[in-house]
Design a protein around this motif. Structure first.
Motif, PDB file in Angstrom:
ATOM      1  N   PHE A  95      -8.900   6.679  -1.403  1.00  0.00           N
ATOM      2  CA  PHE A  95      -8.879   5.201  -1.762  1.00  0.00           C
ATOM      3  C   PHE A  95      -8.089   4.011  -0.675  1.00  0.00           C
ATOM      4  O   PHE A  95      -7.305   4.616   0.404  1.00  0.00           O
ATOM      5  CB  PHE A  95      -7.585   5.541  -3.190  1.00  0.00           C
ATOM      6  N   ARG A  96      -8.924   3.514  -0.724  1.00  0.00           N
ATOM      7  CA  ARG A  96      -8.619   2.272   0.445  1.00  0.00           C
ATOM      8  C   ARG A  96      -8.630   0.737   0.378  1.00  0.00           C
ATOM      9  O   ARG A  96      -8.920   0.639  -0.522  1.00  0.00           O
ATOM     10  CB  ARG A  96     -10.147   2.768   1.714  1.00  0.00           C
ATOM     11  N   VAL A  97      -7.595   0.914   1.001  1.00  0.00           N
ATOM     12  CA  VAL A  97      -7.484  -0.949   1.250  1.00  0.00           C
ATOM     13  C   VAL A  97      -7.062  -1.488   2.516  1.00  0.00           C
ATOM     14  O   VAL A  97      -7.005  -0.829   3.585  1.00  0.00           O
ATOM     15  CB  VAL A  97      -5.733  -0.841   0.588  1.00  0.00           C
TER      16      VAL A  97
ATOM     17  N   ASN B 281      -5.637   7.111   1.393  1.00  0.00           N
ATOM     18  CA  ASN B 281      -5.138   8.125   1.367  1.00  0.00           C
ATOM     19  C   ASN B 281      -6.098   8.860   0.248  1.00  0.00           C
ATOM     20  O   ASN B 281      -7.007   8.589  -0.333  1.00  0.00           O
ATOM     21  CB  ASN B 281      -4.099   7.316   0.768  1.00  0.00           C
ATOM     22  N   ASP B 282      -5.996  10.354  -0.171  1.00  0.00           N
ATOM     23  CA  ASP B 282      -6.515  11.452  -0.901  1.00  0.00           C
ATOM     24  C   ASP B 282      -5.854  11.252  -1.955  1.00  0.00           C
ATOM     25  O   ASP B 282      -6.305  11.952  -2.758  1.00  0.00           O
ATOM     26  CB  ASP B 282      -6.792  12.485  -0.311  1.00  0.00           C
ATOM     27  N   GLY B 283      -4.819  10.344  -2.623  1.00  0.00           N
ATOM     28  CA  GLY B 283      -4.936  10.152  -3.793  1.00  0.00           C
ATOM     29  C   GLY B 283      -5.293   9.543  -5.339  1.00  0.00           C
ATOM     30  O   GLY B 283      -4.563   8.781  -5.493  1.00  0.00           O
ATOM     31  N   VAL B 284      -6.614   9.791  -5.024  1.00  0.00           N
ATOM     32  CA  VAL B 284      -7.510   8.562  -5.970  1.00  0.00           C
ATOM     33  C   VAL B 284      -7.202   9.194  -6.928  1.00  0.00           C
ATOM     34  O   VAL B 284      -7.193   8.455  -8.178  1.00  0.00           O
ATOM     35  CB  VAL B 284      -9.313   9.013  -5.631  1.00  0.00           C
ATOM     36  N   ALA B 285      -6.683  10.021  -7.629  1.00  0.00           N
ATOM     37  CA  ALA B 285      -6.717  10.379  -9.126  1.00  0.00           C
ATOM     38  C   ALA B 285      -5.536   9.787  -9.841  1.00  0.00           C
ATOM     39  O   ALA B 285      -5.554   9.395 -10.649  1.00  0.00           O
ATOM     40  CB  ALA B 285      -5.919  11.684  -9.281  1.00  0.00           C
ATOM     41  N   GLY B 286      -4.826   9.792  -9.265  1.00  0.00           N
ATOM     42  CA  GLY B 286      -3.596   8.543  -9.773  1.00  0.00           C
ATOM     43  C   GLY B 286      -3.403   7.076  -8.648  1.00  0.00           C
ATOM     44  O   GLY B 286      -2.398   6.161  -9.291  1.00  0.00           O
TER      45      GLY B 286
ATOM     46  N   ALA C  30       1.091  -1.108  -0.508  1.00  0.00           N
ATOM     47  CA  ALA C  30      -0.349   0.540   0.371  1.00  0.00           C
ATOM     48  C   ALA C  30       0.657   1.341   0.016  1.00  0.00           C
ATOM     49  O   ALA C  30       0.731   1.778  -1.275  1.00  0.00           O
ATOM     50  CB  ALA C  30      -0.860   0.728   0.996  1.00  0.00           C
ATOM     51  N   THR C  31       1.680   1.341   0.554  1.00  0.00           N
ATOM     52  CA  THR C  31       3.096   2.437   0.865  1.00  0.00           C
ATOM     53  C   THR C  31       3.549   2.517  -0.719  1.00  0.00           C
ATOM     54  O   THR C  31       3.350   3.956  -0.887  1.00  0.00           O
ATOM     55  CB  THR C  31       3.957   1.817   1.770  1.00  0.00           C
ATOM     56  N   THR C  32       4.029   1.455  -1.051  1.00  0.00           N
ATOM     57  CA  THR C  32       4.426   1.681  -2.225  1.00  0.00           C
ATOM     58  C   THR C  32       3.912   2.389  -3.512  1.00  0.00           C
ATOM     59  O   THR C  32       4.429   3.343  -4.537  1.00  0.00           O
ATOM     60  CB  THR C  32       5.067   0.328  -3.110  1.00  0.00           C
ATOM     61  N   ASN C  33       2.467   1.580  -3.583  1.00  0.00           N
ATOM     62  CA  ASN C  33       1.378   2.734  -4.307  1.00  0.00           C
ATOM     63  C   ASN C  33       1.297   4.190  -3.934  1.00  0.00           C
ATOM     64  O   ASN C  33       0.859   4.768  -5.580  1.00  0.00           O
ATOM     65  CB  ASN C  33       0.068   1.258  -3.857  1.00  0.00           C
TER      66      ASN C  33
ATOM     67  N   GLY D  84      -6.760 -14.873   4.891  1.00  0.00           N
ATOM     68  CA  GLY D  84      -7.404 -13.296   5.053  1.00  0.00           C
ATOM     69  C   GLY D  84      -8.169 -13.243   3.697  1.00  0.00           C
ATOM     70  O   GLY D  84      -8.176 -14.100   2.955  1.00  0.00           O
ATOM     71  N   THR D  85      -8.794 -11.818   3.563  1.00  0.00           N
ATOM     72  CA  THR D  85      -8.877 -11.017   2.541  1.00  0.00           C
ATOM     73  C   THR D  85      -8.396  -9.613   2.548  1.00  0.00           C
ATOM     74  O   THR D  85      -7.874  -9.488   3.409  1.00  0.00           O
ATOM     75  CB  THR D  85     -10.748 -10.889   2.714  1.00  0.00           C
ATOM     76  N   LEU D  86      -8.702  -9.417   1.179  1.00  0.00           N
ATOM     77  CA  LEU D  86      -8.178  -8.179   1.046  1.00  0.00           C
ATOM     78  C   LEU D  86      -9.525  -7.457  -0.074  1.00  0.00           C
ATOM     79  O   LEU D  86      -9.827  -7.913  -1.089  1.00  0.00           O
ATOM     80  CB  LEU D  86      -6.646  -7.524   0.271  1.00  0.00           C
ATOM     81  N   GLU D  87      -9.616  -6.029   0.294  1.00  0.00           N
ATOM     82  CA  GLU D  87     -10.382  -5.089  -0.202  1.00  0.00           C
ATOM     83  C   GLU D  87      -9.852  -3.642  -1.222  1.00  0.00           C
ATOM     84  O   GLU D  87      -9.839  -3.024   0.285  1.00  0.00           O
ATOM     85  CB  GLU D  87     -11.711  -5.069  -0.189  1.00  0.00           C
ATOM     86  N   ALA D  88      -9.778  -3.261  -2.509  1.00  0.00           N
ATOM     87  CA  ALA D  88      -9.111  -2.052  -2.673  1.00  0.00           C
ATOM     88  C   ALA D  88      -9.823  -1.362  -3.373  1.00  0.00           C
ATOM     89  O   ALA D  88     -11.090  -1.877  -3.997  1.00  0.00           O
ATOM     90  CB  ALA D  88      -8.139  -2.451  -3.243  1.00  0.00           C
ATOM     91  N   GLY D  89     -10.034  -0.363  -2.890  1.00  0.00           N
ATOM     92  CA  GLY D  89     -10.934   1.038  -3.530  1.00  0.00           C
ATOM     93  C   GLY D  89     -11.151   2.460  -3.105  1.00  0.00           C
ATOM     94  O   GLY D  89     -11.035   2.409  -2.093  1.00  0.00           O
ATOM     95  N   ALA D  90     -11.980   3.162  -3.986  1.00  0.00           N
ATOM     96  CA  ALA D  90     -11.476   4.290  -4.115  1.00  0.00           C
ATOM     97  C   ALA D  90     -13.542   5.019  -3.954  1.00  0.00           C
ATOM     98  O   ALA D  90     -14.465   4.146  -4.685  1.00  0.00           O
ATOM     99  CB  ALA D  90     -11.760   4.993  -5.120  1.00  0.00           C
ATOM    100  N   GLU D  91     -13.590   5.351  -2.435  1.00  0.00           N
ATOM    101  CA  GLU D  91     -14.966   5.820  -2.585  1.00  0.00           C
ATOM    102  C   GLU D  91     -14.812   7.356  -1.457  1.00  0.00           C
ATOM    103  O   GLU D  91     -13.723   7.450  -0.575  1.00  0.00           O
ATOM    104  CB  GLU D  91     -15.141   5.065  -1.477  1.00  0.00           C
ATOM    105  N   ALA D  92     -15.555   8.105  -1.991  1.00  0.00           N
ATOM    106  CA  ALA D  92     -15.538   9.463  -1.620  1.00  0.00           C
ATOM    107  C   ALA D  92     -14.263  10.213  -1.711  1.00  0.00           C
ATOM    108  O   ALA D  92     -13.804  11.136  -0.444  1.00  0.00           O
ATOM    109  CB  ALA D  92     -16.518   9.484  -0.253  1.00  0.00           C
ATOM    110  N   GLY D  93     -13.907  10.156  -2.712  1.00  0.00           N
ATOM    111  CA  GLY D  93     -12.979  10.605  -2.649  1.00  0.00           C
ATOM    112  C   GLY D  93     -11.366  10.198  -1.806  1.00  0.00           C
ATOM    113  O   GLY D  93      -9.915  11.070  -2.183  1.00  0.00           O
TER     114      GLY D  93
END
Length: 402
Positions: A389-391, A351-356, A321-324, A378-387
């Motif tokens: 990007f959440r992992v 993080n709030d850097g959704v654009a890239g 996540a830090t790398t991304n 375990g499970t992993l979810e990743a996606g953007a919501e309300a500006g």
């Protein structure tokens, strides 16, 4: 000097089964000549004896050749030997009828009749049984066995005039050839099964190698991704500082050197398979790296008390996540939190850097994390919501701890 034992031990198990199958059925040709052909010369003699002996030898040779080509067909090395099967069938019929005629009308006493009868029975049983090696399908095998059995009954009845004799000899040939045909069918099935099992083992080995390569590539990506991003960032910062004549440039390059050495050590650990990521160290490293990149980073949550497997799995999520965030986003703020809820350790990186940022579930890094987390349920979810990007990664604490 290699002996017969070393030659046999050098073969694989499927090759041994194939050699045994070939040798067993080709040995019938030797039995045919020794058990039925040779007595003919002594008990019948003359031109008829020589003729019958020659026919038996020819039949045995065709049987041996049919075995070789039929096994090659079973192995997929050649097409089905249809012409050879027809040749063997015709030769079997011809030799059997000749032997029956000599037994019924030829010179000599009971000994000659017995020898010719033996030739008749052996040729029919061995010929039909070996033909079953090259036939596809049980119905065809049944047809060949029953057809030769019925033909035997008809020939004996035509020559002897006795229905009972025809039935008895026909049933004897039917039983003998049927047993040998069953043995042939079973041998073919066993040979195919052994080779299929060997191929399955080879496939499983190749899949294991491919899986290990994927794991190695995933680990190498996780190790080098963040470190290379940090090296690029600090190198660029050192260049800017050096152009301005600032002494901090030297400090940045020393840090680059340290990270490069750490990367070298981690790559060696990946190769050796000894490396385990530490959640506390990864959280501290993420905060330091993101802060150095001008991103406000907040880290919260307890780490102590979590099982080592949970910490390792979540540590890789923090690293990826830090790398991304460094690579794909233009974030100004990043929050990392760890908490335990209902027996599950939950790691959230926002993080709030959704654009890239990477899209939903996109990227080989996130796919690798899903595989890694799946290993510990375990499970992993990743996606953007309300500006934002959440992992979110979740790992059951109790299941792993057990």
């Amino acid at each position: 000097m290699r002996g017969p034992g070393s030659w046999w031990r050098g073969k694989s198990t499927p090759a041994k089964v194939e050699t045994y199958t070939r040798g067993s059925f080709q040995f019938f040709a030797v039995v045919e000549v020794a058990g039925a052909g040779l007595p003919v010369m002594g008990q019948i003699g003359g031109g008829l004896g020589a003729l019958l002996m020659l026919l038996v030898c020819a039949h045995a040779a065709v049987c041996a050749l049919t075995v070789a080509r039929a096994v090659d067909w079973v192995r997929g090395l050649r097409e089905q030997p249809v012409r050879m099967l027809w040749t063997l069938g015709a030769l079997t019929s011809a030799v059997a009828v000749t032997a029956a005629a000599i037994a019924e009308y030829g010179p000599g006493g009971e000994a000659a009749e017995s020898a010719a009868g033996s030739v008749f029975g052996v040729v029919m049983v061995f010929g039909v049984g070996i033909m079953a090696l090259g036939v596809d399908g049980r119905r065809h095998v049944y047809a060949i066995v029953s057809g030769f059995g019925a033909g035997t009954a008809v020939v004996v009845f035509a020559m002897d005039g006795s229905v009972l004799a025809g039935l008895v000899v026909g049933l004897i040939v039917l039983a003998g050839s049927g047993f040998l045909a069953f043995t042939a069918v079973f041998s073919v099935w066993l040979l195919k099964a052994v080779y299929e099992l060997d191929e399955a083992r080879e496939t499983r080995a190749r899949l294991a190698v491919a899986e290990e390569r994927l794991r190695f590539g995933r680990d190498l990506h996780d190790v080098m991704g963040r470190n290379l991003a940090v090296i690029a960032l600090k190198s660029e910062l050192a260049v800017q500082l050096a152009r301005r004549g600032r002494p901090e440039a030297e400090e940045q390059m020393i840090e680059v050197q340290r990270i490069a050495r750490e990367s070298q050590r981690e790559v060696r650990d990946v190769v050796r398979g000894y490396r385990e990521a530490d959640l506390g160290a990864e959280l501290s490293g993420a905060r330091g790296v993101l802060t150095a990149a001008g991103i406000d980073c907040e880290v919260s949550g307890p780490v102590e008390g979590l099982p080592a497997e949970v910490q390792s799995a979540l540590a890789w999520v923090v690293r990826e996540a830090t790398t991304n965030v460094l690579r794909h986003g233009n974030a100004e703020r990043c929050a990392v939190s760890v908490r335990v809820r209902e027996g599950r350790a939950v790691l959230t990186v926002e993080n709030d850097g959704v654009a890239g940022a990477a899209g939903k579930g996109g990227g080989s890094g996130l796919a690798g994390l899903r595989e890694r987390l799946a290993a510990v349920a375990g499970t992993l979810e990743a996606g953007a919501e309300a500006g934002v990007f959440r992992v979110v990664a979740e790992v059951p604490v109790t299941a792993v701890a057990v």
